[in-house]
Design a protein around this motif. Structure first.
Motif, PDB file in Angstrom:
ATOM      1  N   ALA A 124      37.444  37.262  39.759  1.00 31.44           N
ATOM      2  CA  ALA A 124      38.149  36.571  38.676  1.00 31.44           C
ATOM      3  C   ALA A 124      37.243  36.392  37.461  1.00 31.44           C
ATOM      4  O   ALA A 124      37.670  36.633  36.330  1.00 31.44           O
ATOM      5  N   GLY A 127      37.118  39.164  35.089  1.00 32.17           N
ATOM      6  CA  GLY A 127      38.320  39.470  34.319  1.00 32.17           C
ATOM      7  C   GLY A 127      39.459  40.075  35.116  1.00 32.17           C
ATOM      8  O   GLY A 127      40.446  40.513  34.532  1.00 32.17           O
TER       9      GLY A 127
ATOM     10  N   ALA B  58      33.240  27.901  34.378  1.00 33.08           N
ATOM     11  CA  ALA B  58      33.839  29.209  34.689  1.00 33.08           C
ATOM     12  C   ALA B  58      35.344  29.119  34.890  1.00 33.08           C
ATOM     13  O   ALA B  58      36.039  30.117  34.799  1.00 33.08           O
ATOM     14  N   LEU B  60      36.597  27.898  37.786  1.00 33.14           N
ATOM     15  CA  LEU B  60      36.854  27.952  39.226  1.00 33.14           C
ATOM     16  C   LEU B  60      37.178  26.564  39.771  1.00 33.14           C
ATOM     17  O   LEU B  60      37.754  26.423  40.830  1.00 33.14           O
ATOM     18  N   VAL B  86      40.473  31.773  34.690  1.00 34.31           N
ATOM     19  CA  VAL B  86      39.122  32.282  34.946  1.00 34.31           C
ATOM     20  C   VAL B  86      38.946  33.675  34.358  1.00 34.31           C
ATOM     21  O   VAL B  86      37.963  33.975  33.681  1.00 34.31           O
ATOM     22  N   ALA B  87      39.941  34.522  34.616  1.00 35.78           N
ATOM     23  CA  ALA B  87      39.822  35.931  34.236  1.00 35.78           C
ATOM     24  C   ALA B  87      39.771  36.122  32.720  1.00 35.78           C
ATOM     25  O   ALA B  87      39.241  37.116  32.233  1.00 35.78           O
ATOM     26  N   VAL B  91      33.534  34.340  30.677  1.00 37.04           N
ATOM     27  CA  VAL B  91      32.303  33.672  31.084  1.00 37.04           C
ATOM     28  C   VAL B  91      31.656  34.512  32.184  1.00 37.04           C
ATOM     29  O   VAL B  91      32.301  34.850  33.168  1.00 37.04           O
ATOM     30  N   TYR B  93      29.260  34.936  35.317  1.00 39.10           N
ATOM     31  CA  TYR B  93      28.828  33.969  36.329  1.00 39.10           C
ATOM     32  C   TYR B  93      28.147  34.724  37.462  1.00 39.10           C
ATOM     33  O   TYR B  93      28.759  35.551  38.118  1.00 39.10           O
ATOM     34  N   LEU B  95      26.969  34.046  40.927  1.00 43.73           N
ATOM     35  CA  LEU B  95      27.070  32.978  41.922  1.00 43.73           C
ATOM     36  C   LEU B  95      25.810  32.907  42.762  1.00 43.73           C
ATOM     37  O   LEU B  95      25.030  33.861  42.820  1.00 43.73           O
ATOM     38  N   GLN B  96      25.674  31.768  43.448  1.00 40.53           N
ATOM     39  CA  GLN B  96      24.446  31.500  44.182  1.00 40.53           C
ATOM     40  C   GLN B  96      24.078  32.616  45.155  1.00 40.53           C
ATOM     41  O   GLN B  96      22.941  33.045  45.186  1.00 40.53           O
ATOM     42  N   LEU B  98      25.294  35.628  44.985  1.00 40.95           N
ATOM     43  CA  LEU B  98      25.549  36.860  44.232  1.00 40.95           C
ATOM     44  C   LEU B  98      26.965  37.405  44.340  1.00 40.95           C
ATOM     45  O   LEU B  98      27.540  37.823  43.366  1.00 40.95           O
ATOM     46  N   ALA B 159      27.437  40.980  35.618  1.00 42.58           N
ATOM     47  CA  ALA B 159      27.952  39.894  34.780  1.00 42.58           C
ATOM     48  C   ALA B 159      27.725  40.177  33.302  1.00 42.58           C
ATOM     49  O   ALA B 159      28.587  39.910  32.466  1.00 42.58           O
ATOM     50  N   THR B 162      29.900  42.827  30.876  1.00 42.35           N
ATOM     51  CA  THR B 162      31.197  42.442  30.317  1.00 42.35           C
ATOM     52  C   THR B 162      31.042  41.774  28.961  1.00 42.35           C
ATOM     53  O   THR B 162      32.033  41.367  28.365  1.00 42.35           O
TER      54      THR B 162
END
Lengths: 231, 382
Positions: A124, A127, B58, B60, B86-87, B91, B93, B95-96, B98, B159, B162
Motif C-alpha cells: 500500500a 501506491g 503513512a 497505516l 495509504v496508496a 510517503v 516507508y 518498515l522495521q 523491511l 521506497a 517512487t
C-alpha cells in the motif's frame, strides 16, 4: 471389464466445472473471510463450514426443495428454461458447489491469513490498490493453499454421493456419476462391474493426489521465505 | 509521484492524538512536531510510540484527532474528514523488518512502486536506483538469497524510487554491523543531498543519532520530551531517556543526604523503588557535584559505564571520592569491550577492555572495588 466410461467422463466433467466455479467464487469469499473486520463474520464462517458436518442428505433435501418447481427459485428457473433444476446437470453443479465450498474456501482463507500483513502494508505504501496487492502479493504467496483448495474441491466432488442421489437422481449421461453407478451395480449384484468402476476411481484419485503432493514438496522452502533482515 | 502533487516547500507537520485503550495499560500518542527536509531522528525506548507515529504518517494507522500535512498538502485532517489513502499519500516507508516481497526478485521489488509508469520509464528508473544503491548485480536474486545489508539497500531503493514526499525509516540499520551500516548511511546521506525531503528516522542507536542527527526528537510514553540538535539535547540530559541517549548505562534514583558547600560536593543516598510504590534508601552513598538542592530532595544520578574503574584490591591514595566494594555478578563480551555487572547493594555496569579482564582474572563472584570520580556522577531532575 465393463467400465462405464460415460459415468466416469461425466464425473470428471462435474468435478472440473465445480472446481472452476469454486475458484471463481471462493477467492473473493476467502479474501473477505481473511481480511474483513465485520463483527458478525463468524456467522458466515460457520455457514460456510456447515457442509463439512451436515449429512449430504440434509443438504440434498433442502436443495431439492429449493430447486423444485414449488420454490420461487425453481419456478423462476423453470420460466426461464422450461424445466426444473432438479435432476439436471446444472442442478448437480449447484449442489456440488455448495457441498464442496468449505473444502476450497477454508484452505484459501487460511493461506490468505498467513500472508504477512507487513507485506500488505508495504504494498500500500508503494501506491498499490487493494486489488493490485491481492493479485501481486496475496495470490502468489498463497499458491500452495490455492492448489490444496482446488484439489480438495475436485476430489470431494469426484467422490460425492448423497447430494447427487438426492438432487440428481440416476440419469445416464446427465446425473449418473461414478459413485451412483457403483451403488447401482452393487444393488443389482453386478459386483464385477462395481469393482471395475471402484478400482478406476481409486486409481484416478490416488494419481491426482500423488501429483499434487509431489508438486507440494516445494512448500517447506517457500515457507522459509525471508522478508526481512534476519540473517 | 507527478510533479504537480509535490509541494514546493515540503515540510512535514503533524499534530497527532491517538489513544489505545487496552486491558493492561492505557497508552496514547500526543505529539506535535514538524520536520524540515533532511534527517529528523526519533529516539526513545521501545513502546514509546515511535513506530505508531510513523504508521500514522503513512496512513497505516488512523488518528483520533489532529492533522498531518506535507507543505500545503493535507494528508489527514480529523476536522475536515480528510484522510488520503495509504496508496495515494506518496510517503516512502521502510518498515522495521523491511517487508521485501519474497516471491519477487530484487529488480521486481524495486519496480513494484512504479507500476503506473510506462514500462520503459519504470525500467530506467529502477535501474538507476539499483545502481545508486550498488545492488544492480543482485537484480535477478530473491530477498532470501542476499545478505542482510543488501536487503536493507533493496528496501531503501524500493521506497526511494517512487520519489516520495516524505521518507519514514523504522530502525533501518538495526541488524547490521558497523561497517555495512556506515556505508549505507553514506549512500542515504548522498541521496538526501540530491532530494531534500523530510526523513523521519527511528533508531535506538546512539551512534546513528550522532552520525545522522540534524535534529532529534526524544520520545517517551507517546510524548516528545526533548528536541533539538543532538548536541543541544545531550548537553543537558534532564530526563532518563535522554540520559540513556547520552550514554548513561547506570541511572539511579537518589535523595540528597547532606550538602557540603565548603567542599563543593553533596552526599546522595541511592534509593530503590519498592514493588508497591515508594522508595527505600540503600546503604550506598555517592559523593556528587554540588547543585542547588536541599537535603532530602529527590534526584537521579547517571554514571557512564566507561567512567567506572575496577580494582581487585582495596585501592588507596586516589583523588576519586567514591570507592565502593561489591561482588562481580556477570561478564559479557560485546565486540571489543567487556560489560561487567557488579552488585554493591545495587547493580552497576562498568565497561572494561578485554586485556583488563584477562589481567585482573575477573570472574563472577570475585570481590571488586568500583572507583567513581565525583564529577562522573551526573545529576538529573526527576
Amino acid at each position: 471389464m465393463s467400465i462405464n466410461w460415460q459415468a466416469f467422463g461425466l464425473t470428471i466433467e462435474l468435478a472440473l466445472v465445480v472446481s472452476a466455479i469454486l475458484l471463481a467464487i471462493g477467492l473473493p469469499l476467502a479474501y473477505w473471510i481473511a481480511f474483513s473486520r465485520w463483527r458478525w463474520k463468524f456467522l458466515v464462517e460457520a455457514a460456510v463450514a456447515l457442509p463439512i458436518v451436515l449429512p449430504p442428505t440434509v443438504l440434498g433435501f433442502y436443495l431439492l426443495v429449493a430447486l423444485g418447481s414449488r420454490s420461487p427459485l425453481g419456478r423462476w428457473w423453470q420460466s426461464l428454461t422450461g424445466h426444473t433444476l432438479a435432476f439436471t446437470f446444472t442442478g448437480l453443479v449447484i449442489g456440488s458447489v455448495l457441498y464442496s465450498l468449505p473444502f476450497a474456501v477454508q484452505p484459501f482463507a487460511a493461506s490468505f491469513s498467513s500472508v504477512d500483513r507487513k507485506l500488505l502494508a508495504a504494498s500500500a505504501t508503494l501506491g498499490a490498490s487493494p486489488l493490485r496487492t491481492f493479485f501481486r502479493v496475496v495470490i502468489p504467496l498463497s499458491v500452495p493453499g490455492l492448489v490444496t483448495g482446488v484439489v480438495l474441491a475436485f476430489a470431494h466432488t469426484m467422490g460425492e454421493f448423497g447430494v447427487v442421489l438426492m438432487i440428481g437422481g440416476n440419469i445416464p449421461g446427465i446425473t449418473r456419476t461414478v459413485s451412483i453407478d457403483i451403488y447401482d451395480q452393487v444393488q443389482a449384484s453386478n459386483y464385477a462391474a462395481a469393482n471395475a468402476m471402484a478400482v478406476l476411481l481409486l486409481i484416478f484419485c490416488f494419481a491426482v493426489l500423488t501429483v499434487v503432493y509431489a508438486l507440494h514438496r516445494r512448500t517447506p522452502k517457500q515457507e522459509s521465505w525471508t522478508i526481512g533482515p534476519v540473517n | 509521484m507527478p510533479a504537480e502533487l509535490k509541494p514546493a516547500n515540503p515540510t512535514l507537520s503533524a499534530r497527532i492524538r491517538k489513544g489505545f485503550p487496552s486491558a493492561e495499560r492505557v497508552f496514547s500518542l500526543d505529539i506535535d512536531f514538524s520536520a524540515a527536509p533532511g534527517f529528523t531522528i526519533l529516539f526513545g525506548p521501545s513502546g514509546s510510540g515511535k513506530t505508531t507515529l510513523l504508521d500514522c504518517v503513512a496512513g497505516l494507522a488512523t488518528l483520533d484527532a489532529g492533522q498531518i500535512a506535507v507543505g500545503e498538502r493535507i494528508l489527514f485532517d480529523a476536522n475536515a474528514h480528510t484522510n488520503i489513502s495509504v496508496a495515494k499519500r506518496g510517503v516512502g516507508y521502510v518498515l522495521q523488518d523491511l517487508a521485501l516481497f519474497p516471491h519477487l526478485t530484487v529488480e521486481q521489488n524495486v519496480e513494484y512502486g512504479l507500476a503506473h509508469l510506462p514500462r520503459a520509464v519504470c525500467k530506467r528508473r529502477a535501474a538507476a536506483m539499483l545502481q545508486d544503491f550498488r545492488i544492480e548485480h543482485l537484480q535477478r536474486q530473491r530477498p532470501a538469497e542476499i545478505s542482510g545489508g543488501e536487503r536493507q539497500r533493496v528496501a531503501l531503493a524500493r521506497a526511494l524510487v517512487t520519489d516520495p514526499c516524505v521518507l519514514l525509516l523504522d530502525e533501518p540499520l538495526a541488524a547490521l554491523d558497523a561497517a555495512t551500516k556506515s556505508k549505507i548511511l553514506d549512500d542515504l546521506r548522498r541521496w538526501n543531498q540530491a532530494h531534500r525531503i523530510p526523513i523521519l528516522y527511528v533508531t535506538h542507536s546512539r551512534e546513528e543519532v550522532l552520525a545522522l542527527g540534524e535534529r532529534v526528537l526524544v520520545m517517551e510514553q507517546g510524548r516528545i520530551i526533548a528536541q533539538g540538535t543532538p548536541h543541544e539535547v545531550l548537553r543537558a540530559p534532564l530526563q532518563e531517556t535522554v540520559a540513556q541517549l547520552a550514554g548513561f548505562e547506570n541511572i539511579f534514583d537518589a535523595t540528597v543526604e547532606s550538602v557540603h558547600e565548603d567542599r563543593g560536593t553533596m552526599l546522595c543516598r541511592i534509593t530503590t523503588r519498592r514493588a508497591l510504590g515508594g522508595e527505600t534508601g540503600s546503604s550506598l552513598l555517592l559523593e556528587t557535584p554540588l547543585i542547588r538542592a536541599e537535603a532530602g530532595s529527590p534526584l537521579r544520578v547517571g554514571i557512564r559505564a566507561g567512567d567506572i574503574l575496577l580494582a581487585i584490591v582495596p585501592p588507596t591514595g586516589l583523588s576519586a571520592r567514591n570507592v565502593i566494594p561489591g561482588n562481580l555478578v556477570s561478564l559479557e563480551q560485546r565486540d571489543v569491550i567487556v560489560s561487567v555487572r557488579v552488585n554493591c547493594g545495587i547493580e552497576m555496569e562498568a565497561h572494561l577492555t578485554l586485556a583488563a579482564r584477562d589481567t585482573l582474572g575477573l570472574m563472577p563472584g570475585k570481590e571488586v572495588w568500583l572507583v567513581i570520580k565525583t564529577h562522573s556522577c551526573h545529576l538529573m531532575q526527576r
